[in-house]
Scaffold this active site. Structure first.
Site, PDB file in Angstrom:
ATOM      1  N   HIS A 103       6.178 -19.950 123.899  1.00  0.00           N
ATOM      2  CA  HIS A 103       7.669 -20.553 123.753  1.00  0.00           C
ATOM      3  C   HIS A 103       8.628 -19.493 124.920  1.00  0.00           C
ATOM      4  O   HIS A 103       8.758 -18.472 124.644  1.00  0.00           O
ATOM      5  CB  HIS A 103       8.442 -20.396 122.747  1.00  0.00           C
ATOM      6  CG  HIS A 103       9.854 -21.142 122.453  1.00  0.00           C
ATOM      7  ND1 HIS A 103      10.833 -20.217 122.286  1.00  0.00           N
ATOM      8  CD2 HIS A 103      10.039 -22.197 122.584  1.00  0.00           C
ATOM      9  CE1 HIS A 103      11.694 -20.854 122.338  1.00  0.00           C
ATOM     10  NE2 HIS A 103      11.595 -22.231 122.487  1.00  0.00           N
ATOM     11  N   HIS A 163      16.321 -22.320 130.340  1.00  0.00           N
ATOM     12  CA  HIS A 163      16.677 -22.963 129.174  1.00  0.00           C
ATOM     13  C   HIS A 163      18.238 -23.349 129.291  1.00  0.00           C
ATOM     14  O   HIS A 163      18.482 -24.687 128.787  1.00  0.00           O
ATOM     15  CB  HIS A 163      16.598 -22.190 127.891  1.00  0.00           C
ATOM     16  CG  HIS A 163      16.924 -22.702 126.735  1.00  0.00           C
ATOM     17  ND1 HIS A 163      18.026 -22.879 126.166  1.00  0.00           N
ATOM     18  CD2 HIS A 163      16.107 -23.607 125.765  1.00  0.00           C
ATOM     19  CE1 HIS A 163      18.323 -23.477 124.882  1.00  0.00           C
ATOM     20  NE2 HIS A 163      16.990 -23.762 124.774  1.00  0.00           N
TER      21      HIS A 163
HETATM   22  O1  G3P Z   1      10.835 -27.315 122.952  1.00  0.00           O
HETATM   23  C1  G3P Z   1      10.553 -26.759 121.827  1.00  0.00           C
HETATM   24  C2  G3P Z   1      11.694 -25.930 121.585  1.00  0.00           C
HETATM   25  O2  G3P Z   1      11.686 -24.889 122.624  1.00  0.00           O
HETATM   26  C3  G3P Z   1      13.118 -26.616 121.498  1.00  0.00           C
HETATM   27  O3  G3P Z   1      14.283 -25.878 121.557  1.00  0.00           O
HETATM   28  O4  G3P Z   1      16.158 -25.008 122.282  1.00  0.00           O
HETATM   29  O5  G3P Z   1      14.018 -23.371 122.464  1.00  0.00           O
HETATM   30  O6  G3P Z   1      14.214 -25.592 124.063  1.00  0.00           O
HETATM   31  P1  G3P Z   1      14.639 -24.696 122.761  1.00  0.00           P
HETATM   32 CA    CA Z   2      12.264 -25.916 125.011  1.00  0.00          CA
END
Ligand code: G3P
Ligand code: CA
Length: 294
Positions: free
Chosen positions: A44, A86
């Site tokens: 992530h 992000h």
């Molecule tokens: O993409 C899955 C997750 O990353 C969604 O939340 O805010 O971390 O992009 P975010």
């Molecule tokens: Ca994401």
């Protein structure tokens, strides 16, 4: 006695065949990443528990820690370049301020995307993080190549008209789309159904995952899942909002389920027991250790 042994053997073989068939029946194929029997570890924002998110260092660590996919959130600059970030603003993860949509790539490239991490997490700080640049999507693909997998999110697509077209152009240029979901190196995800439908229209061969935001415990109707299945291979949502019944409901519709963002070992173990088919984590090393013990 012989007869009993033979009957037992036949029964065991029958059970094995039934269980194999019922597992394969969940997926679109016996092969590839849309097969629910292949559990996916998604780094992530890279291995962002160990290095500044969405930097080459975080992506490199994600690979070294055996993440199956590098997760990349996309924003688009004023001059139309897709970058890995992000937030819509650069403030949290760089030493700059302002909105990406108001800055050119040259403006973005002047920013330090690593020092904030050293200041926020002194126990994890490394001098090599100082001065890291914000990468473009193309730079990431060029650095990690066709032997890597990319789980790409169209962030704020309403702010960036045309981002889907630009994404498809880049993926095609680098030959990262393929004839079918099973052999794709790419998954595209979004909270925006509109964005995913655009992607589907532009390049139906790219596998899609519908992200769903829940503020309360997750509830979804069978009709909604049937509709998602028309364009996506799976769904993703906050792991804190779901339970075993939700996971089973999704899987009974033949969809993958990739909860985010799962960083604690106990949460990983519980979700795997519930039958999720992969997960987003800032700690692919922890997930790997959990999977080894399964
Ligand atoms: O993409 C899955 C997750 O990353 C969604 O939340 O805010 O971390 O992009 P975010
Ligand atoms: Ca994401």
């Amino acid at each position: 006695m012989k007869k009993i042994r033979f009957s037992l053997l036949v029964l065991m073989m029958f059970s094995l065949v039934v269980s194999m068939n019922s597992k394969v029946a969940w997926g679109k194929s016996k092969e590839g990443d849309s097969n629910p029997n292949r559990f996916l570890s998604i780094a992530h924002r890279g291995a962002s528990g160990h290095a500044p998110e969405h930097t080459m260092s975080a992506y490199q660590l994600g690979k070294e820690m055996h993440g199956d996919y590098i997760e990349i959130d996309l924003q688009m600059t004023k001059d139309g370049i897709l970058i890995a970030m992000h937030d819509e603003k650069v403030d949290r993860t760089t030493n700059g301020s302002g909105k990406v949509k108001d800055m050119t790539l040259a403006d973005i490239k002047k920013l330090d995307a690593g020092s904030w991490f050293n200041a926020a997490y002194p126990e994890k700080a490394q001098s090599q993080f100082e001065g890291l640049q914000v990468p473009t999507l193309e730079e990431v693909i060029e650095a990690f190549g066709k032997n890597s997998r990319y789980y790409i999110e169209t962030k704020a697509p309403d702010v960036y008209p045309g981002m889907e077209k630009e994404l498809v152009r880049i993926l095609k240029k680098h030959k990262l789309t393929s004839q079918n979901a099973q052999s794709s190196k790419i998954i595209v995800q979004s909270f925006s159904q509109e964005s995913l439908l655009k992607m589907n229209k532009l390049a139906a061969e790219i596998p899609l995952v519908q992200l769903i935001s829940y503020s309360d415990p997750a509830v979804i109707s069978d009709a909604e899942l049937d509709n998602i299945k028309k364009y996506a291979i799976g769904v993703g949502m906050n792991h804190k909002r779901i339970d075993r019944a939700y996971v089973e409901q999704v899987r009974n519709h033949g969809l993958l389920i990739h909860p985010y963002t799962v960083n604690k070992r106990s949460d990983m173990e519980r979700l795997i027991d519930w039958g999720v088919t992969g997960m987003f984590t800032n700690y692919p090393d922890v997930l790997e250790a959990v999977l080894k013990n399964k």
